[in-house]
Design a protein around this motif. Structure first.
Motif, PDB file in Angstrom:
ATOM      1  N   ASP A  75       0.829  -1.202   0.000  1.00 28.13           N
ATOM      2  CA  ASP A  75       0.000   0.000   0.000  1.00 28.13           C
ATOM      3  C   ASP A  75       0.867   1.258   0.000  1.00 28.13           C
ATOM      4  N   HIS A  76       1.910   1.250   0.815  1.00 35.99           N
ATOM      5  CA  HIS A  76       2.827   2.391   0.851  1.00 35.99           C
ATOM      6  C   HIS A  76       3.497   2.589  -0.502  1.00 35.99           C
ATOM      7  N   ALA A  77       3.854   1.497  -1.160  1.00 35.14           N
ATOM      8  CA  ALA A  77       4.497   1.593  -2.471  1.00 35.14           C
ATOM      9  C   ALA A  77       3.553   2.213  -3.493  1.00 35.14           C
ATOM     10  N   VAL A  78       2.278   1.833  -3.463  1.00 35.22           N
ATOM     11  CA  VAL A  78       1.294   2.397  -4.387  1.00 35.22           C
ATOM     12  C   VAL A  78       1.152   3.898  -4.157  1.00 35.22           C
ATOM     13  N   VAL A  79       1.031   4.288  -2.901  1.00 29.95           N
ATOM     14  CA  VAL A  79       0.880   5.702  -2.571  1.00 29.95           C
ATOM     15  C   VAL A  79       2.142   6.482  -2.944  1.00 29.95           C
ATOM     16  N   ASN A  80       3.309   5.908  -2.679  1.00 27.45           N
ATOM     17  CA  ASN A  80       4.563   6.587  -3.029  1.00 27.45           C
ATOM     18  C   ASN A  80       4.692   6.794  -4.530  1.00 27.45           C
ATOM     19  N   ARG A  81       4.300   5.778  -5.326  1.00 32.46           N
ATOM     20  CA  ARG A  81       4.339   5.931  -6.794  1.00 32.46           C
ATOM     21  C   ARG A  81       3.362   7.004  -7.253  1.00 32.46           C
ATOM     22  N   CYS A  82       2.180   7.003  -6.665  1.00 38.21           N
ATOM     23  CA  CYS A  82       1.171   8.011  -7.006  1.00 38.21           C
ATOM     24  C   CYS A  82       1.687   9.404  -6.690  1.00 38.21           C
ATOM     25  N   GLU A  83       2.243   9.574  -5.498  1.00 42.75           N
ATOM     26  CA  GLU A  83       2.763  10.879  -5.098  1.00 42.75           C
ATOM     27  C   GLU A  83       3.897  11.333  -6.015  1.00 42.75           C
ATOM     28  N   ALA A  84       4.783  10.414  -6.374  1.00 40.88           N
ATOM     29  CA  ALA A  84       5.902  10.770  -7.245  1.00 40.88           C
ATOM     30  C   ALA A  84       5.407  11.219  -8.617  1.00 40.88           C
ATOM     31  N   ALA A  85       4.433  10.502  -9.167  1.00 44.84           N
ATOM     32  CA  ALA A  85       3.905  10.858 -10.482  1.00 44.84           C
ATOM     33  C   ALA A  85       3.136  12.180 -10.436  1.00 44.84           C
ATOM     34  N   ALA A  86       2.298  12.352  -9.419  1.00 44.06           N
ATOM     35  CA  ALA A  86       1.515  13.585  -9.302  1.00 44.06           C
ATOM     36  C   ALA A  86       2.429  14.783  -9.059  1.00 44.06           C
ATOM     37  N   GLN A  87       3.455  14.616  -8.230  1.00 42.57           N
ATOM     38  CA  GLN A  87       4.388  15.711  -7.951  1.00 42.57           C
ATOM     39  C   GLN A  87       5.201  16.051  -9.202  1.00 42.57           C
ATOM     40  N   ALA A  88       5.618  15.047  -9.958  1.00 46.91           N
ATOM     41  CA  ALA A  88       6.383  15.299 -11.184  1.00 46.91           C
ATOM     42  C   ALA A  88       5.550  16.093 -12.183  1.00 46.91           C
ATOM     43  N   ASP A  89       4.280  15.730 -12.321  1.00 49.10           N
ATOM     44  CA  ASP A  89       3.390  16.466 -13.220  1.00 49.10           C
ATOM     45  C   ASP A  89       3.204  17.904 -12.742  1.00 49.10           C
ATOM     46  N   ALA A  90       3.006  18.071 -11.444  1.00 51.31           N
ATOM     47  CA  ALA A  90       2.837  19.413 -10.878  1.00 51.31           C
ATOM     48  C   ALA A  90       4.121  20.231 -11.005  1.00 51.31           C
ATOM     49  N   ASP A  91       5.275  19.584 -10.856  1.00 55.69           N
ATOM     50  CA  ASP A  91       6.555  20.295 -10.970  1.00 55.69           C
ATOM     51  C   ASP A  91       6.743  20.896 -12.358  1.00 55.69           C
ATOM     52  N   VAL A  92       6.305  20.187 -13.390  1.00 51.86           N
ATOM     53  CA  VAL A  92       6.389  20.722 -14.750  1.00 51.86           C
ATOM     54  C   VAL A  92       5.539  21.985 -14.858  1.00 51.86           C
ATOM     55  N   LYS A  93       4.340  21.936 -14.315  1.00 48.84           N
ATOM     56  CA  LYS A  93       3.449  23.096 -14.355  1.00 48.84           C
ATOM     57  C   LYS A  93       4.026  24.256 -13.547  1.00 48.84           C
ATOM     58  N   LEU A  94       4.583  23.957 -12.372  1.00 50.28           N
ATOM     59  CA  LEU A  94       5.169  25.000 -11.533  1.00 50.28           C
ATOM     60  C   LEU A  94       6.392  25.627 -12.197  1.00 50.28           C
ATOM     61  N   THR A  95       7.228  24.812 -12.800  1.00 47.33           N
ATOM     62  CA  THR A  95       8.419  25.331 -13.467  1.00 47.33           C
ATOM     63  C   THR A  95       8.033  26.270 -14.591  1.00 47.33           C
ATOM     64  N   THR A  96       7.053  25.866 -15.372  1.00 45.86           N
ATOM     65  CA  THR A  96       6.573  26.717 -16.454  1.00 45.86           C
ATOM     66  C   THR A  96       6.034  28.033 -15.906  1.00 45.86           C
ATOM     67  N   LEU A  97       5.293  27.945 -14.831  1.00 42.60           N
ATOM     68  CA  LEU A  97       4.710  29.139 -14.222  1.00 42.60           C
ATOM     69  C   LEU A  97       5.777  30.053 -13.629  1.00 42.60           C
ATOM     70  N   PHE A  98       6.718  29.486 -12.890  1.00 42.49           N
ATOM     71  CA  PHE A  98       7.746  30.283 -12.221  1.00 42.49           C
ATOM     72  C   PHE A  98       8.752  30.879 -13.190  1.00 42.49           C
ATOM     73  N   ASN A  99       8.944  30.245 -14.349  1.00 43.28           N
ATOM     74  CA  ASN A  99       9.880  30.775 -15.334  1.00 43.28           C
ATOM     75  C   ASN A  99       9.264  31.875 -16.184  1.00 43.28           C
ATOM     76  N   GLY A 100       8.010  32.163 -15.959  1.00 44.10           N
ATOM     77  CA  GLY A 100       7.366  33.227 -16.712  1.00 44.10           C
ATOM     78  C   GLY A 100       6.859  32.784 -18.066  1.00 44.10           C
ATOM     79  N   ASN A 101       6.988  31.497 -18.376  1.00 44.99           N
ATOM     80  CA  ASN A 101       6.517  30.993 -19.659  1.00 44.99           C
ATOM     81  C   ASN A 101       5.069  30.533 -19.579  1.00 44.99           C
ATOM     82  N   GLY A 102       4.455  30.671 -18.439  1.00 45.86           N
ATOM     83  CA  GLY A 102       3.109  30.130 -18.245  1.00 45.86           C
ATOM     84  C   GLY A 102       2.041  31.189 -18.215  1.00 45.86           C
ATOM     85  N   ALA A 103       2.016  32.064 -19.182  1.00 47.16           N
ATOM     86  CA  ALA A 103       1.022  33.133 -19.194  1.00 47.16           C
ATOM     87  C   ALA A 103      -0.391  32.561 -19.192  1.00 47.16           C
ATOM     88  N   ARG A 104      -0.604  31.472 -19.916  1.00 46.24           N
ATOM     89  CA  ARG A 104      -1.927  30.879 -19.956  1.00 46.24           C
ATOM     90  C   ARG A 104      -2.312  30.337 -18.579  1.00 46.24           C
TER      91      ARG A 104
END
Length: 117
Positions: A75-104
């Motif tokens: 169960d911990h492994a499933v949650v850890n994989r989920c968190e890693a994938a969700a955080q990686a997806d969010a990190d891409v969005k945050l990086t785009t936003l923080f770099n000023g390339n995310g006007a949309r």
């Protein structure tokens, strides 16, 4: 007879273990959460830190990390994989936003944190 008794004894443990993993898919844990940031000033470090904290909280919500059920290692492994994938997806969005390339993204004031169904 001994094998049947052993199976009957182990069945509740198996069901409890699978119920923790299934709990991540209940109405209490949606597959996505909209994180609002229209109230934050992302030009300064405090605003970016607060947005990162909101995203981390959303990751825990969509992955069901806040359950008080006793989990197995699987169960911990499933949650850890989920968190890693969700955080990686969010990190891409945050990086785009923080770099000023995310006007949309900035126009909407929302980042969607999602977990794989």
């Amino acid at each position: 007879m001994a094998k049947l008794s052993l199976i009957l004894l182990l069945m509740p443990a198996v069901l409890i273990g699978t119920s923790a993993a299934a709990a991540a898919e209940t109405a209490d844990n949606p597959h996505s959460v909209a994180v609002q940031y229209h109230d934050l000033n992302l030009a300064n470090a405090e605003g970016r830190t607060e947005l990162n904290a909101r995203v981390k909280s959303a990751v825990k919500t969509v992955c069901g990390s806040r359950h008080s059920v006793r989990w197995t290692l699987a169960d911990h492994a499933v949650v850890n994989r989920c968190e890693a994938a969700a955080q990686a997806d969010a990190d891409v969005k945050l990086t785009t936003l923080f770099n000023g390339n995310g006007a949309r993204l900035a126009d909407r004031g929302t980042i969607v944190v999602a977990a794989a169904p």
